[in-house]
Write a protein that holds these residues in place. Structure first.
Motif, PDB file in Angstrom:
ATOM      1  N   ALA A  76     -30.551 -36.800   1.212  1.00  0.00           N
ATOM      2  CA  ALA A  76     -31.838 -35.845   1.460  1.00  0.00           C
ATOM      3  C   ALA A  76     -32.456 -35.463   2.430  1.00  0.00           C
ATOM      4  O   ALA A  76     -33.159 -36.376   3.150  1.00  0.00           O
ATOM      5  N   ALA A  77     -32.343 -34.050   2.775  1.00  0.00           N
ATOM      6  CA  ALA A  77     -32.814 -33.428   3.925  1.00  0.00           C
ATOM      7  C   ALA A  77     -32.240 -34.587   5.330  1.00  0.00           C
ATOM      8  O   ALA A  77     -30.977 -34.865   5.337  1.00  0.00           O
ATOM      9  N   ASN A  78     -33.259 -35.166   6.063  1.00  0.00           N
ATOM     10  CA  ASN A  78     -32.715 -35.777   7.203  1.00  0.00           C
ATOM     11  C   ASN A  78     -33.480 -37.199   6.948  1.00  0.00           C
ATOM     12  O   ASN A  78     -33.815 -37.843   7.947  1.00  0.00           O
ATOM     13  N   VAL A  79     -33.862 -37.441   5.841  1.00  0.00           N
ATOM     14  CA  VAL A  79     -34.875 -38.637   5.389  1.00  0.00           C
ATOM     15  C   VAL A  79     -34.337 -39.784   4.640  1.00  0.00           C
ATOM     16  O   VAL A  79     -34.325 -41.027   5.197  1.00  0.00           O
ATOM     17  N   VAL A  80     -33.607 -39.307   3.765  1.00  0.00           N
ATOM     18  CA  VAL A  80     -32.799 -40.565   2.878  1.00  0.00           C
ATOM     19  C   VAL A  80     -31.312 -40.325   2.776  1.00  0.00           C
ATOM     20  O   VAL A  80     -30.714 -39.308   2.619  1.00  0.00           O
ATOM     21  N   GLY A  81     -30.525 -41.208   3.095  1.00  0.00           N
ATOM     22  CA  GLY A  81     -29.196 -41.330   3.258  1.00  0.00           C
ATOM     23  C   GLY A  81     -28.596 -41.253   2.047  1.00  0.00           C
ATOM     24  O   GLY A  81     -28.957 -41.532   1.228  1.00  0.00           O
ATOM     25  N   PRO A  82     -27.198 -40.928   2.194  1.00  0.00           N
ATOM     26  CA  PRO A  82     -26.245 -40.717   1.065  1.00  0.00           C
ATOM     27  C   PRO A  82     -25.792 -42.144   0.406  1.00  0.00           C
ATOM     28  O   PRO A  82     -26.195 -43.161   1.073  1.00  0.00           O
ATOM     29  N   SER A  83     -25.465 -42.267  -0.876  1.00  0.00           N
ATOM     30  CA  SER A  83     -24.860 -43.400  -1.422  1.00  0.00           C
ATOM     31  C   SER A  83     -23.494 -43.229  -2.009  1.00  0.00           C
ATOM     32  O   SER A  83     -23.340 -42.050  -2.523  1.00  0.00           O
ATOM     33  N   PHE A  84     -22.534 -44.355  -1.792  1.00  0.00           N
ATOM     34  CA  PHE A  84     -21.322 -44.214  -2.554  1.00  0.00           C
ATOM     35  C   PHE A  84     -21.164 -45.297  -3.572  1.00  0.00           C
ATOM     36  O   PHE A  84     -21.450 -46.641  -2.990  1.00  0.00           O
ATOM     37  N   CYS A  85     -20.823 -45.030  -4.574  1.00  0.00           N
ATOM     38  CA  CYS A  85     -20.377 -46.252  -5.691  1.00  0.00           C
ATOM     39  C   CYS A  85     -19.067 -45.986  -6.057  1.00  0.00           C
ATOM     40  O   CYS A  85     -18.832 -45.125  -6.501  1.00  0.00           O
ATOM     41  N   PHE A  86     -18.279 -47.089  -6.052  1.00  0.00           N
ATOM     42  CA  PHE A  86     -16.715 -47.090  -6.745  1.00  0.00           C
ATOM     43  C   PHE A  86     -16.464 -48.421  -7.196  1.00  0.00           C
ATOM     44  O   PHE A  86     -16.623 -49.431  -6.786  1.00  0.00           O
ATOM     45  N   ASP A  87     -16.138 -48.131  -8.526  1.00  0.00           N
ATOM     46  CA  ASP A  87     -15.878 -49.405  -9.372  1.00  0.00           C
ATOM     47  C   ASP A  87     -16.765 -50.201  -9.552  1.00  0.00           C
ATOM     48  O   ASP A  87     -16.333 -51.413  -9.223  1.00  0.00           O
ATOM     49  N   ASN A  88     -17.946 -49.732  -9.578  1.00  0.00           N
ATOM     50  CA  ASN A  88     -19.140 -50.620 -10.007  1.00  0.00           C
ATOM     51  C   ASN A  88     -19.840 -51.419  -8.608  1.00  0.00           C
ATOM     52  O   ASN A  88     -20.401 -52.354  -8.674  1.00  0.00           O
ATOM     53  N   ILE A  89     -19.222 -50.849  -7.447  1.00  0.00           N
ATOM     54  CA  ILE A  89     -19.484 -51.486  -6.174  1.00  0.00           C
ATOM     55  C   ILE A  89     -20.172 -50.443  -5.186  1.00  0.00           C
ATOM     56  O   ILE A  89     -19.480 -49.447  -4.820  1.00  0.00           O
ATOM     57  N   ILE A  90     -21.394 -50.641  -4.394  1.00  0.00           N
ATOM     58  CA  ILE A  90     -21.894 -49.946  -3.621  1.00  0.00           C
ATOM     59  C   ILE A  90     -21.164 -50.025  -2.412  1.00  0.00           C
ATOM     60  O   ILE A  90     -21.222 -51.206  -1.632  1.00  0.00           O
ATOM     61  N   ILE A  91     -20.323 -49.118  -1.882  1.00  0.00           N
ATOM     62  CA  ILE A  91     -19.640 -49.409  -0.588  1.00  0.00           C
ATOM     63  C   ILE A  91     -20.394 -48.639   0.721  1.00  0.00           C
ATOM     64  O   ILE A  91     -19.942 -49.022   1.795  1.00  0.00           O
ATOM     65  N   MET A  92     -21.022 -47.619   0.428  1.00  0.00           N
ATOM     66  CA  MET A  92     -21.941 -46.911   1.641  1.00  0.00           C
ATOM     67  C   MET A  92     -23.268 -46.826   1.033  1.00  0.00           C
ATOM     68  O   MET A  92     -23.387 -46.136  -0.006  1.00  0.00           O
ATOM     69  N   SER A  93     -24.520 -47.149   1.696  1.00  0.00           N
ATOM     70  CA  SER A  93     -25.738 -46.827   1.496  1.00  0.00           C
ATOM     71  C   SER A  93     -26.439 -47.076   2.727  1.00  0.00           C
ATOM     72  O   SER A  93     -26.267 -47.897   3.741  1.00  0.00           O
ATOM     73  N   SER A  94     -27.975 -46.774   2.625  1.00  0.00           N
ATOM     74  CA  SER A  94     -28.446 -47.262   3.838  1.00  0.00           C
ATOM     75  C   SER A  94     -29.083 -48.853   3.657  1.00  0.00           C
ATOM     76  O   SER A  94     -29.133 -49.462   4.772  1.00  0.00           O
ATOM     77  N   VAL A  95     -28.863 -49.265   2.392  1.00  0.00           N
ATOM     78  CA  VAL A  95     -29.057 -50.713   2.281  1.00  0.00           C
ATOM     79  C   VAL A  95     -27.868 -51.589   2.909  1.00  0.00           C
ATOM     80  O   VAL A  95     -28.164 -52.601   3.766  1.00  0.00           O
ATOM     81  N   ARG A  96     -26.751 -51.103   2.897  1.00  0.00           N
ATOM     82  CA  ARG A  96     -25.897 -51.602   3.408  1.00  0.00           C
ATOM     83  C   ARG A  96     -25.496 -51.114   5.069  1.00  0.00           C
ATOM     84  O   ARG A  96     -24.772 -51.926   5.737  1.00  0.00           O
ATOM     85  N   ASN A  97     -26.440 -50.294   5.432  1.00  0.00           N
ATOM     86  CA  ASN A  97     -26.538 -50.146   6.726  1.00  0.00           C
ATOM     87  C   ASN A  97     -25.135 -49.544   7.353  1.00  0.00           C
ATOM     88  O   ASN A  97     -24.957 -49.854   8.593  1.00  0.00           O
ATOM     89  N   ASN A  98     -24.366 -48.881   6.648  1.00  0.00           N
ATOM     90  CA  ASN A  98     -23.228 -48.187   7.233  1.00  0.00           C
ATOM     91  C   ASN A  98     -23.094 -46.772   7.023  1.00  0.00           C
ATOM     92  O   ASN A  98     -22.067 -46.082   6.793  1.00  0.00           O
ATOM     93  N   ILE A  99     -24.198 -46.105   6.757  1.00  0.00           N
ATOM     94  CA  ILE A  99     -24.253 -44.577   6.610  1.00  0.00           C
ATOM     95  C   ILE A  99     -25.112 -43.901   7.876  1.00  0.00           C
ATOM     96  O   ILE A  99     -25.929 -44.583   8.563  1.00  0.00           O
ATOM     97  N   GLY A 100     -24.903 -42.636   8.266  1.00  0.00           N
ATOM     98  CA  GLY A 100     -25.614 -42.052   9.215  1.00  0.00           C
ATOM     99  C   GLY A 100     -25.511 -40.612   9.116  1.00  0.00           C
ATOM    100  O   GLY A 100     -25.009 -39.988   8.343  1.00  0.00           O
ATOM    101  N   ARG A 101     -26.213 -39.889   9.841  1.00  0.00           N
ATOM    102  CA  ARG A 101     -26.376 -38.278   9.832  1.00  0.00           C
ATOM    103  C   ARG A 101     -25.169 -37.845   9.972  1.00  0.00           C
ATOM    104  O   ARG A 101     -24.197 -38.240  10.967  1.00  0.00           O
ATOM    105  N   GLY A 102     -24.583 -36.715   9.256  1.00  0.00           N
ATOM    106  CA  GLY A 102     -23.650 -35.985   9.604  1.00  0.00           C
ATOM    107  C   GLY A 102     -22.553 -35.994   8.265  1.00  0.00           C
ATOM    108  O   GLY A 102     -23.067 -35.935   7.226  1.00  0.00           O
TER     109      GLY A 102
END
Length: 226
Positions: A76-102
């Motif tokens: 969301a803009a440059n404020v909230v990072g994206p999120s990936f869920c696959f097979d009921n597991i969050i694999i990328m998110s701000s909480v997991r600290n593995n996302i960034g801009r771009g």
């Protein structure tokens, strides 16, 4: 006089609630707290709302056997990072600290659903060579999940765009400064992916100041069996 009235009201209320309590103990099936509350609120009791059932990854529909459920949400803009869920597991998110801009990318084995690796590439500052080094070794049978955050396109060159196109993207050649883009494709699918959304950065239609609105996509991906 005022004090006396207050005491009397308090005694009446105490008597009423005491009566309700003991009645509930003796006749538990005949006392309804909601009905008692309705006496004081003077409101009609609301009918209970049916809770919506959610499935794997919080999706609205279940996936059949032999399919993986997924849900991707762009930044969301440059404020909230994206999120990936696959097979009921969050694999990328701000909480997991593995996302960034771009561009945020997850590579997944299409046969067993295991995560191979993730990567985040700031396409405003990062050398595109790092992105190419991440994508070129991708092997057949690998799912490629992509979500934008802030700016996915400034330094995205033709070679990188061609790679995403070979994974099934229809919009990789159009992605530019601060566009919104989410995509699920794969190496060796030999067709355009049905799982892709794109919104151009346009000051006339942007939901946020300088950015389009958030994109969200859910679906079911068939397990690769060969």
């Amino acid at each position: 006089m005022r004090c006396t009235v207050t005491v009397r009201v308090a005694l009446v209320l105490l008597t009423l609630f005491t009566t309700w309590y003991f009645a509930g103990e003796l006749y538990p099936n005949k006392v309804d707290m909601k009905s008692l509350r309705r006496i004081f609120d003077n409101k009609e009791e609301e009918a209970p709302t049916e809770e919506k059932v959610k499935f794997s990854c919080g999706n609205d529909k279940p996936c059949p056997d032999g399919y993986f459920a997924f849900r991707i949400i762009s930044g969301a803009a440059n404020v909230v990072g994206p999120s990936f869920c696959f097979d009921n597991i969050i694999i990328m998110s701000s909480v997991r600290n593995n996302i960034g801009r771009g561009l945020n990318i997850a590579l997944i084995n299409a046969s067993n659903g295991t995560l191979i690796k993730t990567g985040s590439f700031d396409m405003y500052f990062t050398d595109v060579k790092l992105l190419l080094e991440f994508l070129k070794p991708v092997q057949d049978g690998t799912l490629v999940l992509v979500a934008s955050y802030d700016d996915p396109g400034t330094n995205l060159n033709e070679e990188a765009r061609a790679l995403f196109t070979s994974f099934g993207s229809s919009y990789a050649k159009k992605v530019h400064f601060r566009d919104a883009w989410i995509f699920v494709g794969g190496k060796g699918i030999n067709t355009e992916s049905p799982f892709e959304q794109y919104l151009q950065n346009n000051k006339e239609t942007n939901k946020y100041d300088g950015w389009p609105e958030v994109l969200e996509m859910e679906g079911c991906i068939p397990r690769k069996t060969k």
